[in-house]
Design an enzyme around this catalytic site. Structure first.
Site, PDB file in Angstrom:
ATOM      1  N   GLY A 205      27.635  19.790  60.141  1.00 30.54           N
ATOM      2  CA  GLY A 205      28.801  19.766  59.440  1.00 30.54           C
ATOM      3  C   GLY A 205      29.095  20.461  58.090  1.00 30.54           C
ATOM      4  O   GLY A 205      28.475  21.670  58.006  1.00 30.54           O
ATOM      5  N   SER A 206      30.004  20.224  57.260  1.00 27.62           N
ATOM      6  CA  SER A 206      30.006  20.896  56.078  1.00 27.62           C
ATOM      7  C   SER A 206      29.001  21.241  55.283  1.00 27.62           C
ATOM      8  O   SER A 206      28.944  22.300  54.418  1.00 27.62           O
ATOM      9  CB  SER A 206      30.972  20.082  55.289  1.00 27.62           C
ATOM     10  OG  SER A 206      32.305  19.789  55.980  1.00 27.62           O
TER      11      SER A 206
END
Lengths: 553, 507
Positions: B230-231
């Protein structure tokens, strides 16, 4: 080669040697008990040390005293060797009891201790030993009942058939309530006596009437009857009782005795081919035997999931030997119960290998080798053909049994359900083997006893004084040891019981061999030495022959 | 009759000699084969016949061996902290095997290692009784405890690394299990517990195994599970961008927005942002603080797929771990983190923000942060500090190893500052520690078909204490029971990361 290895005149009385060796035979297992206890909870197991170690020693000591009195010229090693093996066996069973009672290695199942009953059976065995040494004045008495023994052997052989088999399907047990017998064990003595008696009678026909083919003498067809019958019997045992060991033992025993009796090598070859032929045919056709052969060929196949080998016993035994290695794990420090309950009986040798290592195995094998060779030496020394055949047969029985069992549990040959003589748990076995050793003691006593010079039949003149000196030296107290048992053993002879004071003539003055009282079994105070010429005028032969100096049965 | 008798005597001696030869064969020649056969339980009993060596954390044992009355398994293995250390030490059982360090360092622990031989002989001679050697771990007891307490009611994993050396300071995976239940001497109880913990995939089973914990408590998520990062992957995209020299933290990347939305090429699907207004025209620094998907997706495209992948590889993606040429053993083997090749532009956009086929282990993400915190140098992580003999003398000490230089010190410094901004001003405020420099990055990774499953909450961070103590942390929390919209790296994973960092850098 008719000379014996022991010169009769030089044969010393070896009873003190026997006593000393017996001391070792009792001491070594006692040290082993101490070892087991110290390796376990760190304390001396005084209970089992005294009960089993010392207890067996007391029985063996009694046996020694009676041998001293009733078979003074017997081989000095037979009793200590048997005592040692029995003592070590008890020690191993006692050690395995520790684990089996706790259920260690048995998947949560708990067993009951067996050392107590084994001690009881050992005591019974030694009792039988003593009984035979005391009551069987001459082994040739057995010859009289050759065909009675044959009938008995047949009954014993077929007796396990109606009873259920063991886990391998081998039918070697008679189960009567709480008592289990392995008649095969008793049969081996009975059958040996029969073979010895039978072959003595028939050996000339079997040896001489033969045809020469390719340099070998082969028996005539009609003389092949007996060997074919025994061969068939062995095959039948194999088929109906699924007992490879007993089958192999009896057939091997017969072939060896036949060879000894006839001195014809062709019998050996003939027997070998018959044995191999029979084994191959039955091994392929009979599934139980087949299973065991499969387990022998690849013991570790028990783990590959193919299902070709059901039991992991042999694999576990091999693991035990491997773990034991050269010196072993030490007593009570291995895990012999991985094999299961059989660790105390058929597989007891595995405990030896695991906990005492190769060193212990070699020692045990050496003791068996000594026992066997002392038996064969007795046979060489024996002066009558029946005694020779009997001693040889009994010794070969031990040899074959040790080979078949030890070979089986070490994976040398397919596994069979038999017990290591003296070592393994089993009442029938230990009782039988003590009886076997008793007969050997009796034969060796007769064989080694100083004989009068050949041709002299006046023992009173030449033998008695020397015997007398032996008797007093041996028994310590004047007359006390020599005479009292006689009346009980030979009640018919009561009238001629020697005067207790007449020490120096105890040898044979009262009754010359030619003149026992009617009833035949009456014996002189000292068992008389048979003349060196075998079979010629056996003074204690069957009734009706006694003293007639003649008929060779 | 004496001639055949003598021959029979020889025959009997040959029989006994054959037995003796056979005994030599099985007890000498084949002895080792039989003794070491896997079906020979005596080898296992032998192992249990003396105390097993212990694992040491900061010099104190976290395991012990207790003498029992059991004759087969005499010494019972005890794990003093139960599930807390299970993902590090693994277990050893008399019945169902062993794993992780209990398996890898078995020779030392059981005393079989040749380096322990002399001591073993001495112990035997002096009748002291032998025992195994010990394994000293790099674990920081407080950090491990903090990580475990933060995660114990959740499903997830946490790894803390000392950036300077690569020492693993904490490694937790939850739900965990108590290795004591597998170590006990009761075969049936162990079998039952093991069956309940594991899924039996044996094809020979007639019915599928239904008795197992679906959360697989015996799996080490920190090492063996790969998650969409993810981020948190934006750190790598940012590193790749800064390394080109064309970007600075205050550079405002061009983002081809149309109507305030960033559409995928040739598609009416667009990439959403949580703060679309602030992300429009945000600098790289600002975009990291707010975790702008649009900015980093565009940056990834501009930097090119090759460079993003090269940057990921420099941190250890596709490089270490199971199946790669360079397996990462710490010494337990980690799974390989993946950044794939041959992506189309849409896939590259999603991959640049750590979605799509990008997958990373928590250990890998901790290595990324550790590399940044160590001025670009990624150290090879390790969990076994020393192997020690029975008397605790050191047999072998693991030397820190540089796994690679992922970024230049300048770029590393820029990234550190940007991460500090995330904690100070951005999404990572939950990890602030007064008096300590903390930099971090949150992540909320979508997964499942059409992202229908609860996302993974990530938090990766570093902390530098006043006395020079450093730590890099990666925490991932799988779909816990929280409502979907409450799941965020900052909310779930951040406080756990903070607690771990505090444990290390605070006195």
């Amino acid at each position: 080669m008719s000379n014996t290895t022991i010169t009769p005149q030089a044969a010393p009385n070896r009873r003190n040697t026997e006593l000393m060796m017996l001391g070792f035979a009792v001491l070594v297992p006692m040290l082993a008990y101490a070892n087991v206890g110290l390796a376990g909870d760190g304390s001396l197991p005084m209970g089992s040390l005294i009960k089993y170690g010392f207890g067996l020693g007391v029985f063996a000591g009694i046996a020694h005293l009676l041998v001293r009195k009733f078979a003074p010229y017997a081989d000095p090693l037979l009793l200590p060797l048997a005592t040692f093996l029995n003592g070590m066996g008890l020690m191993f069973i006692n050690r395995l009891d520790l684990d089996i009672v706790k259920g260690i290695g048995l998947g949560g199942r708990h067993g009951t201790a067996a050392a107590g009953s084994q001690l009881m059976y050992s005591a019974i065995g030694i009792g039988l030993f003593v009984g035979i040494v005391v009551l069987l004045k001459d082994h040739r008495l057995l010859q009289r009942y050759t065909y009675t023994f044959m009938a008995l052997a047949l009954v014993l052989l077929v007796s396990p058939i109606p009873f259920p088999g063991d886990m391998y399907g081998a039918k070697i047990w008679i189960r009567l309530g709480p008592f289990n017998f392995q008649p095969g064990e008793f049969t081996k003595i009975v059958l040996t006596i029969f073979f010895a008696g039978y072959l003595m009678a028939k050996r000339d026909a079997l040896a001489l009437a033969s045809r020469k083919v390719m340099g070998l003498y082969f028996p005539r067809g009609r003389d092949m009857g007996p060997i074919v019958v025994v061969w068939l019997l062995s095959i039948l045992i194999l088929v109906f009782e699924r007992d490879l060991g007993t089958s192999l033992l009896f057939f091997g025993l017969f072939v060896v005795m036949l060879y000894v009796a006839t001195e014809r090598t062709s019998w050996l070859l003939f027997g070998l081919f018959m044995a191999i032929g029979g084994a191959v045919v039955v091994g392929t056709l009979e599934p139980h035997v087949h299973d065991r052969v499969a387990a022998w060929l690849d013991p570790l196949a028990a783990y590959n999931g193919s299902g070709s080998v059901q039991s992991e016993q042999l694999a576990q035994a091999l693991f035990g030997y491997g773990t034991g290695g050269l010196l072993g794990t030490g007593l009570n420090q291995g895990h012999p119960t991985e094999i299961g309950f059989a660790a105390r009986s058929d597989f007891i040798l595995t405990t030896v290998g695991e906990e005492l290592g190769l060193a212990g195995m070699m020692a045990i094998f050496m003791v068996y080798a000594l026992l066997i060779e002392r038996g064969l030496r007795t046979s060489l020394a024996a002066r009558d053909p029946f005694g020779k055949l009997l001693a040889a047969g009994l010794s070969v029985t031990i040899a074959l049994q040790v080979f078949v069992v030890a070979g089986g549990v070490t994976g040398l040959i397919p596994l069979t359900g038999m017990t290591m003589p003296f070592l393994a748990q089993g009442g029938s076995s230990v009782i039988t083997n003590w009886a076997l050793v008793a007969i050997l003691i009796r034969i060796s006593d007769t064989a080694r006893r100083p004989a009068p010079p050949a041709g002299t039949f006046d023992p009173g003149a030449q033998v008695a004084p020397r015997r007398g000196s032996h008797a007093s030296g041996r028994d310590g107290t004047p007359a006390g040891g020599t005479t009292p048992p006689q009346p009980s053993a030979t009640p018919a002879d009561g009238s001629s019981a020697p005067d207790p004071e007449a020490l120096t003539v105890a040898g044979g003055v009262p009754s010359a061999p030619g003149g026992p009282p009617p009833g035949g079994s009456g014996t002189p105070p000292r068992p008389f030495v048979p003349p060196p010429n075998p079979g010629g005028g056996a003074p204690f032969g069957p009734p009706g022959q006694g003293g007639s100096g003649g008929p060779n049965p | 009759m004496n001639k055949p008798l003598r021959r029979v005597s020889v025959f009997c001696l040959i029989l006994v000699a054959a037995l003796m030869l056979r005994a030599n064969w099985v007890q000498v020649v084949k002895a080792d084969d039989y003794a070491n056969n896997s079906h020979n339980k005596r080898a296992i009993y032998e192992k249990y016949s003396h105390p097993r060596g212990d694992f040491l954390v900061e010099g104190k044992p976290i395991t012990s061996s207790v003498k029992t009355d059991d004759k087969q398994y005499e010494f019972l293995r005890k794990y003093e902290f139960g599930p807390m250390y299970a993902p590090v030490t693994g277990f050893i059982s008399p019945f169902v095997g062993k794993n992780l360090l209990e398996s890898i360092d078995d020779d030392i622990l059981s005393g079989k290692d040749s380096r322990l031989f002399v001591r073993k002989v001495l112990d035997t001679v002096t009748n002291k009784g032998t025992r195994g050697g010990n394994v000293a771990l790099t674990i920081n007891a407080k950090a491990q405890e903090a990580a475990y307490n933060g995660l114990k009611d959740k499903t997830g994993a946490a790894v803390a690394i000392d950036p300077d050396t690569g020492k693993v300071l904490a490694m937790v995976s939850t739900p965990s299990y108590d290795p004591n239940v597998l170590a006990q001497n009761d075969r049936n109880a162990v079998a039952k517990a093991y069956d309940g913990l594991t899924l039996d995939t044996n094809k020979k089973r007639k019915t599928p195994d239904t008795n197992f914990d679906p959360k697989m408590p015996m799996d080490n998520r920190a090492l063996r599970y790969t998650y969409a990062p993810g981020s948190t992957f934006k750190l790598i995209t940012a590193a790749a961008a800064l390394s080109t020299g064309q970007f600075k933290p205050d550079t405002v990347p061009t983002v081809p927005l149309s109507g305030g939305k960033l559409f995928y090429p040739n598609s009416n699907q667009f990439l959403p942002d949580s703060h679309p207004a602030e992300c429009a025209g945000a600098s790289l620094q600002k975009a990291l603080e707010l975790s702008c998907n649009t900015v980093f997706a565009s940056v990834g495209q501009q930097v090119t797929q090759e460079k993003v992948k090269a940057q990921a590889d420099a941190f250890g993606f596709n490089n270490f771990g199971k199946g790669s040429q360079n397996p990462l053993d710490i010494p337990s083997r980690a799974a390989m983190s993946v950044f794939p090749t041959g992506l189309d532009q849409g896939q590259l956009m999603r991959s640049s923000i750590g979605q799509d086929s990008v997958a990373a282990t928590p250990l890998q993400m901790a290595m990324v942060v550790a590399g940044i915190a160590n001025n670009g140098k990624v150290m090879k992580p390790y969990v076994v500090d020393e192997l020690r003999a029975q008397n605790l003398s050191v047999l072998e000490k693991t030397q820190p190893q540089v796994a690679g230089e992922a970024i230049t010190p300048e770029v590393a410094q820029m990234l550190q500052d940007m991460m500090k901004g995330v904690v100070d001003n951005g999404t990572g405020k939950s990890a602030q520690i007064p008096g300590v420099t903390v930099g971090g990055k949150t992540g909320t990774a979508q997964h499942g078909e059409n992202n229908n499953k609860n996302p993974y909450a990530w938090f990766v961070s570093y902390a530098k204490g006043a006395d020079g103590k450093k730590v890099a942390v990666a925490v991932v929390v799988e779909d816990s029971d929280a409502e979907r919209n409450e799941i965020s790296g900052s909310g779930l994973a951040g406080p756990i990361a903070k607690a771990i960092m505090e444990a290390v850098v605070k006195k």
